[in-house]
Each structure stands twice: as C-alpha cells, then as structure tokens.
Motif scaffolding. Structure first.
Motif, short mmCIF file in Angstrom:
data_model
loop_
_atom_site.label_atom_id
_atom_site.label_comp_id
_atom_site.label_asym_id
_atom_site.label_seq_id
_atom_site.Cartn_x
_atom_site.Cartn_y
_atom_site.Cartn_z
N THR A 1 10.39 11.50 0.78
CA THR A 1 10.60 11.41 -0.66
C THR A 1 11.01 12.77 -1.20
O THR A 1 11.91 12.89 -2.04
CB THR A 1 9.31 10.94 -1.37
N GLY B 1 4.53 0.32 6.44
CA GLY B 1 3.79 0.46 5.18
C GLY B 1 3.11 1.81 5.09
O GLY B 1 2.36 2.20 5.99
N GLY C 1 5.78 1.31 -1.41
CA GLY C 1 6.89 1.14 -2.35
C GLY C 1 8.00 0.27 -1.76
O GLY C 1 8.59 -0.56 -2.45
N1 F0G Z 1 8.93 5.10 6.75
C1 F0G Z 1 9.24 6.36 6.43
C2 F0G Z 1 10.20 7.07 7.29
C3 F0G Z 1 8.67 6.97 5.29
O1 F0G Z 1 8.99 8.21 4.97
C4 F0G Z 1 7.75 6.24 4.52
C5 F0G Z 1 7.11 6.82 3.34
C6 F0G Z 1 7.47 4.92 4.90
C7 F0G Z 1 8.07 4.38 6.00
C8 F0G Z 1 6.54 4.06 4.11
O2 F0G Z 1 7.18 3.55 2.99
O3 F0G Z 1 5.64 4.46 1.31
O4 F0G Z 1 7.36 2.78 0.71
O5 F0G Z 1 5.41 2.14 2.12
N2 F0G Z 1 7.24 8.01 3.00
C9 F0G Z 1 6.76 8.60 1.74
C10 F0G Z 1 7.25 10.02 1.60
C11 F0G Z 1 5.36 8.41 1.48
O6 F0G Z 1 6.64 10.80 0.87
O7 F0G Z 1 8.27 10.36 2.18
P1 F0G Z 1 6.34 3.20 1.69
#
Ligand code: F0G
Length: 467
Positions: A158, A257, A261
């Motif tokens: 993010t 998960g 989001g």
């Molecule tokens: N896969 C990746 C590569 C991610 O970076 C994230 C979340 C998820 C899955 C999970 O997705 O949060 O929508 O359920 N990354 C966030 C971040 C928390 O700060 O980059 P999610």
C-alpha cells in the motif's frame, strides 16, 4: 453532520450497520460512520447506468475503450468510470493501472487437484501489486477534497502504491511501516517515490491504530482500505475479470486475506454486476490467510453458517491475533480493519475463509513459479488454499477457479532465493531467543557452482534432464 445525504448525489457513503443506516455525502472526509463508528461503504446509485442501455451496450463501450489511447480509457479503473462515485470531469490520477493478465497454470492446477486453474496476476500493475487500482481512486478523491498529505499504514505494498500515486498527483505522502518487517524491495519503492517513510517500532496493527488517530487532522487524507474510495477503485478488478471471462462467472474466485480490503472490493464488484444483470450469479469468493495471522479464518470457523447465511447476523467484534507471525509479510496482520465487509461478501457468495501453513505457502509459491509466473509469498496462499479446499471437497476438480495473485515475485526476491537455497525459516513464536523453524524447500532449485567450460555446463544440463 447531517445523517442523510442529499438524494440527488450520484452516490453516497453509507454505514454498513443496518441498525444505523446513516448516509453521508461524497465530499465528507470520513472513514468510519460519524454516528455509530461503523464501517462505511459507497452506495453507487447505478440508476444512470441502468437508464443508459442494456448490459451489452455497456460491455461493448468498455471493451472499445480498451483500444483507445485516451489515458482515461487506457486505465483499467477509469475505463469503468460510470460504475465509480466521481462526477465528470474527473481529476483522475493514473499510472495506467489494471489491464492485468489472466494466465492458465497447468502445473499449479495439477498440484491443486484441478483440471484447470487460472491466475489473475495483479502483480502486473505499475507498482507491482493489486493496490494500484484502489490507490488510483483514493488519491483522486484526495485531490477532489484538496488534501495536502495522504497517509497510510502498510506492510509495504500500500505504501509503495500510495507513494507513487501521490507523487503523480503532487501530494505529500507519509507512510507508517512496522520497522524491520517490510521487504527491502517494497521499502525501496516508497523511498524512491519520495514519500516520508516513518519506521514505527511496532507491528502493522500498531501503525493502523496511529493512522486512525491521524485521520482526525483536516489536512490529512487516509488512503488505507478503511477509506471506501480505495474499495471503489479496487472493485474494478471484478469488472475486468468478468470481461476476460467473456462475462461467464467462474465457480470460485480465491484471494489472500490481510487487512481484507481486496476481498471486500471483489465482493462489491461482483454484487454490483449481479444487481445490474451483467452476470447471472456471483462466484464463490474464498479468502486464504496465513496460519499465524488468521483472525478472520478463526472467526469464520466458529460461525453458525445457517444464522449467518447471506452475511446476516455477523458478530459485532472479532478477536485479534496479538502477535501475528508469517514470512508472507504482506499479510502479517492481526486486526484487519475491513473484516466485517469482507466476511459479509464471502458469506453472501457461499465461499470460505481458511488458513494455510508456512510450508504450504512456500511450496505453492514455488509451484506457481514452475508455471513461469512469479508472485510474492502472500499471493501464493491462494494456490495453497485451493489445494486444501479441493482436498476438503469444497471445490470440485472440474470447477472453474480463478486465483488472484496480488503481488509480483520481485517484491520479495529474498524469500524466493532463501527457499531455493534452503535458508527459509520462521521464528517459532514471539519469545526472544527461540530457535527458528526451518521451512523445507520441497521444490527447491539450488543454484549449482559450475566450472567455466562448455563441457561442464553441458553435463550440468544433462544431469538436470535425467532427474
Ligand atoms: N497480498 C499482498 C501482496 C498484499 O500486499 C496484501 C496486503 C494482501 C495480499 C492482503 O490484501 O489487505 O486487501 O486483504 N497488503 C497491505 C499493505 C496490508 O499494506 O500493503 P488485503
């Protein structure tokens, strides 16, 4: 603040808690319901779209935009602008996000016990993760609201995405990262895109708590997925996926998960397509968490499925995981903010929320790699989870399944290199000094030291062919 927004607006922000039902205007800079503290979502009043023609008219219009060179059409988010809560002219911020491929993964399919498996690779977005579609919309809304600084807590993706999109928009970005828990590649991105990088002594959940406090400051705009505009951008993945499936929904869509989001956004996108009659049914949406960071899977296992069918009667709270542990650092989250919206979407669709072990994640990642597709560990939970769901009879071998890969392999190249060199290990628990638990590279591909001669190289090849 008035609890009911004007009825003329194209969309409203709505509290998901039915007993509150507050609605608020799109220009209100809020992230939770000001009346009850509940989660917000955007209710896009899609009547304009309904009046604009049959589903086939819209499908053709969106498809034809993909051939245009106008930036608003090239973007895989803004191409679907009629489905988004923005008034034209939209001051859209884009890096040409979306337009990501769907691959067949024959080896991964066999590994899971499926006849076929498709992988939608969101890691092919401009900053290498699925966050870009949502960030395009969130930063655009930040511009609409005249924000000075956009902030987020992050496990690395993010923040990279916010830093890039804020850079494009000329906004300041400030990102809160758990110190020492972010892959080097992701950290480097935020630095390079010019964000203020605050390394916090704590975990992601601590960073998220600080963000919620900072959100009160009027100069600040929160870009985490608690912000419903992020979800709006991210839901376009469902539209693009359906276009790529020629509007025939798969039986299952499986996502990792973390903060929940992505699952929220996909669920919302599919639901809107169903409401408009663009698809005839919703795919079962399943979410896979890492065993050491699986608060939603734990809650899901305890639910009375009859009582909660259709996403009704959800519990008011969810017990967090205090010290989340996983080498899939992207999803190392113990108190996901969007758990309720995601759970509702999963239950409405008839999907599952389960967890997988570190070994299962590592092996699934290597298997996806053998299909020539590089993803980061968090993304590989999908294939590990599908294997488990097939074994449990929740997915039939002849069903149509799409796994969403969320991040690119180069986001965490160290993880892959360590797996193949046999050096991957996770701390057993939060206690200091405990011996790390090694993770076996079941599909290990160790580099070989080969003499600098043609014959040595040829014989190395020969040895490999015969194993
Ligand atoms: N896969 C990746 C590569 C991610 O970076 C994230 C979340 C998820 C899955 C999970 O997705 O949060 O929508 O359920 N990354 C966030 C971040 C928390 O700060 O980059 P999610």
């Amino acid at each position: 603040m008035e609890k009911t927004a004007r009825a003329t607006e194209k969309a409203v922000q709505r509290c998901i808690d039915a007993s509150c039902g507050g609605t608020f205007g799109l220009r209100e800079r809020i992230y939770v319901c000001p009346c009850c503290g509940g989660t917000l979502e955007i209710d896009c009043r899609l009547d304009g779209l309904r009046a604009g023609g049959e589903a086939s008219v819209w499908r053709e219009r969106w498809a034809s935009r993909a051939a245009s060179h106008d930036p608003i059409d090239v973007s895989g988010v803004w191409r679907y602008r009629e489905m988004l809560p923005f008034d034209e002219p939209i001051p859209f911020v884009t890096l040409f996000e979306g337009n990501t491929p769907v691959y067949h993964g024959p080896r991964s399919a066999r590994y899971c016990g499926l006849d076929d498996l498709r992988l939608k690779h969101q890691g092919c977005n401009p900053t290498g993760s699925f966050k870009d579609t949502g960030m395009s919309a969130a930063v655009t809304q930040g511009v609409v609201l005249g924000a000075k600084t956009a902030v987020c807590a992050s496990t690395g993706n993010t923040s990279a995405s916010l830093a890039a999109y804020a850079g494009r928009a000329g906004l300041q970005a400030a990102v809160l990262l758990p110190r020492g828990q972010i892959s080097a590649g992701k950290l480097a991105q935020s630095l390079d895109y010019g964000a203020l990088v605050c390394e916090i002594d704590g975990n992601f959940d601590d960073c998220m708590r600080l963000i919620q406090e900072l959100g009160d400051d009027p100069s600040i705009y929160v870009a985490n997925s608690i912000n419903p505009f992020r979800i709006e951008g991210q839901k376009t993945v469902a539209f693009e996926m359906m276009e790529q499936c020629l509007w025939q929904p798969p039986d299952h869509v499986v996502v990792p998960g973390g903060n929940m989001g992505n699952s929220t956004a996909l669920g919302k996108g599919f639901q809107e397509l169903l409401d408009l009659g663009f698809i005839s049914r919703i795919p079962k949406l399943s979410v896979i968490q890492a065993e050491g960071a699986a608060p939603v899977a734990r809650l899901f296992a305890s639910l009375d499925r009859k009582q909660t069918a259709g996403g009704e009667n959800l519990p008011a709270t969810m017990a967090p995981v205090e010290n989340p542990r996983t080498l899939a650092t992207a999803i190392k989250i113990g108190a996901p903010v969007s758990w309720k919206k995601a759970l509702r979407a999963v239950l409405r669709s008839g999907g599952e929320v389960i967890s997988v072990s570190e070994q299962e994640i590592a092996d699934a990642k290597a298997m996806i790699g053998r299909d020539g597709i590089g993803c980061e560990p968090g993304s590989a939970t999908t294939v590990a989870g599908i294997k488990k769901l097939v074994a449990a009879g929740k997915i039939r071998s002849d069903e149509n399944v799409i796994a969403v890969l969320t991040g690119h392999m180069l986001k965490d190249a160290d993880y892959a290199a360590n797996y193949h060199r046999g050096g991957l290990a996770i701390d057993r628990d939060a206690k200091q000094g405990s011996t790390p638990q090694p993770i076996r590279g079941a599909f290990q591909n160790t580099p070989e030291r080969v003499a600098a001669s043609k014959s040595a190289i040829l014989s190395a090849m020969e040895r490999r062919r015969s194993c």
